[in-house]
Design an enzyme around this catalytic site. Structure first.
Site, short mmCIF file in Angstrom:
data_model
loop_
_atom_site.label_atom_id
_atom_site.label_comp_id
_atom_site.label_asym_id
_atom_site.label_seq_id
_atom_site.Cartn_x
_atom_site.Cartn_y
_atom_site.Cartn_z
N LYS A 55 51.26 6.04 -0.99
CA LYS A 55 50.28 5.04 -1.03
C LYS A 55 49.77 4.67 -2.43
O LYS A 55 49.61 5.46 -3.07
CB LYS A 55 49.28 5.49 0.07
CG LYS A 55 49.16 5.73 1.33
CD LYS A 55 49.60 4.25 1.99
CE LYS A 55 49.47 4.48 3.54
NZ LYS A 55 49.93 3.11 4.20
N LYS B 75 55.90 -1.00 13.88
CA LYS B 75 55.31 0.05 14.64
C LYS B 75 55.05 -0.40 16.15
O LYS B 75 54.65 -1.74 16.35
CB LYS B 75 53.77 0.12 14.09
CG LYS B 75 53.82 0.71 12.52
CD LYS B 75 52.60 0.12 11.61
CE LYS B 75 53.12 1.17 10.18
NZ LYS B 75 51.65 1.03 9.66
#
Length: 324
Positions: free
Chosen positions: A109, A214
Site C-alpha cells: 500500500k 473483486k
C-alpha cells in the site's frame, strides 16, 4: 427460476461479527461483516461502513449468490496468493510479512493519507531488500494526481514493479498515466472497475494493462466472470479484507477464471487477529487450495458485534434487500 431469499430468511440466517486486526488497515482495527448460513453454504455481506446502499447492494447480491446458489465448477484447485503489506513503518515490514507463508509476490500500500513518497519508497525498498526475488506490486487506491503518479512511478520503478494498481482516480487520468509511463510500469485498474456504473469503461479507454476484480463489489462470481470476459484484459482476483467466508468467494472466482496469470490478493486473513473458523483460508507456500469454509458457532458468539452494531447491520440489510 431462482427466487432470492426474503428479508425474514436473510435475518434468520445472519450473524454479525467484529474481527480484530493485527495492524491498522484502511484506517480500522476491527472489521465488521455480516455472515449468512445459506442453503448452499456460508456467505459474507461486508461492504465497508462508509459505502452507500447503492454500492452495498452489489455485495448483498454476491452473498445471496454464494449462500443460495453456490459457486461455478473450478478449473483449478490451487491459486497463487500474494502477501499484502499495509502502510506500516519500515521497521514493521518483516513482522507483517512474516504472517504470510512462502511469499513470492507482495502488494504494498502506498499514497496513504499522511504518508510521503519518501515513506512509500522506504517501505517498497525494505520489501525488496527483504525479498530480493519476489514480485512487487503497489496499490495507491487512487491517492495520487496524474503528475504525482508519474513522478512516483518513475521513482519506484527502480524496485522492478510488477504493476501499479489504481494510481489515480478516474479513467481518463488512468489513461494519461499509462501513456506517460509508456509501458515501463504496467497499470492495473481496481476502483475504476468495481466502483463505477460501467466497469468496462477502463478497457474501452485503453486505460489499463490489467484489471483487478473483486467478486463481492461486482455483484458476485458470475458477474465478475462476465466482466473479465468482456474486458479482454488479464485479471487479478483480490479481496476486500474479508473473513475466511468472504475469501472463499474470491477463491471461487480465481478458481473459475479460464486464465490466471497473476498471484491473487486473497491472503488478507493473515492481517486479522481473529476469524470465524478454526481452519482459516491462509496461503501456504505462496498459494491456497480451493476448499469450502464453515463458520464455527463458538467463534460467531465470541466475535459477535455489539448489539447496537448488529442492529445497524440489520437496518442496512433491510435497505439493501429492498434494492435487490
Amino acid at each position: 427460476m431462482f427466487s432470492p431469499p426474503t428479508l425474514d430468511e436473510l435475518f434468520a440466517a445472519s450473524h454479525v461479527v467484529s474481527l480484530p486486526m493485527r495492524t491498522k488497515f484502511r484506517g480500522v482495527m476491527e472489521r465488521e461483516v455480516m455472515l449468512f448460513d445459506g442453503p448452499a453454504g456460508w456467505s459474507e455481506f461486508g461492504p465497508f461502513l462508509e459505502y452507500g446502499d447503492l454500492e452495498a447492494v452489489r455485495w448483498l447480491a454476491s452473498a445471496v449468490e454464494a449462500g443460495w446458489l453456490g459457486y461455478p465448477e473450478p478449473v483449478r484447485q490451487w491459486v497463487p496468493i500474494n502477501a499484502t503489506l499495509p502502510a506500516v513503518p519500515v521497521e514493521l515490514v518483516p513482522e507483517v510479512l512474516g504472517a504470510f507463508d512462502g511469499v513470492h509476490t507482495v502488494k504494498i500500500k502506498v499514497a496513504e493519507p499522511g504518508e510521503s513518497l519518501r515513506d512509500d519508497a522506504a517501505r517498497v525498498g525494505a520489501v525488496r531488500h527483504l525479498l530480493p526475488e519476489a514480485k512487487i506490486r503497489i496499490d495507491a487506491n487512487a491517492g495520487w494526481t496524474v503528475p504525482q503518479a508519474v513522478a512516483a512511478l518513475r521513482m519506484l520503478s527502480v524496485f522492478d514493479l510488477e504493476y501499479a494498481e489504481q494510481p489515480v482516480a478516474t479513467v481518463p487520468e488512468m489513461a494519461a498515466v499509462r501513456r506517460a509511463m509508456g509501458g515501463s510500469v504496467l497499470i492495473a485498474a481496481d476502483e475504476s472497475v468495481r466502483k463505477v456504473s460501467d466497469p468496462l469503461a477502463v478497457a474501452r479507454a485503453g486505460a489499463a494493462d490489467l484489471i483487478v476484480v473483486k467478486a463481492a463489489p461486482l455483484g458476485g462470481v458470475g458477474r465478475a466472470l462476465d466482466i473479465v470476459a468482456e474486458a479482454g484484459l488479464p485479471a487479478v482476483v483480490s479481496s476486500a479484507l474479508d473473513s475466511s467466508v468472504g475469501i472463499r468467494t474470491g477463491l471461487a472466482l480465481a478458481a473459475a477464471l479460464p486464465e490466471l496469470p497473476f498471484a491473487c490478493g486473497l491472503g488478507t486473513v493473515a492481517l486479522m487477529a481473529g476469524d470465524v473458523t478454526g481452519t482459516s483460508l491462509l496461503a501456504s507456500v505462496g498459494g491456497m487450495s480451493v476448499r469450502d469454509v464453515t463458520a464455527d458457532p463458538d467463534r460467531l458468539e465470541y466475535f459477535a458485534a455489539a448489539p447496537e452494531r448488529q442492529q445497524w447491520w440489520r437496518e442496512r440489510l433491510r435497505r439493501c434487500q429492498a434494492l435487490l
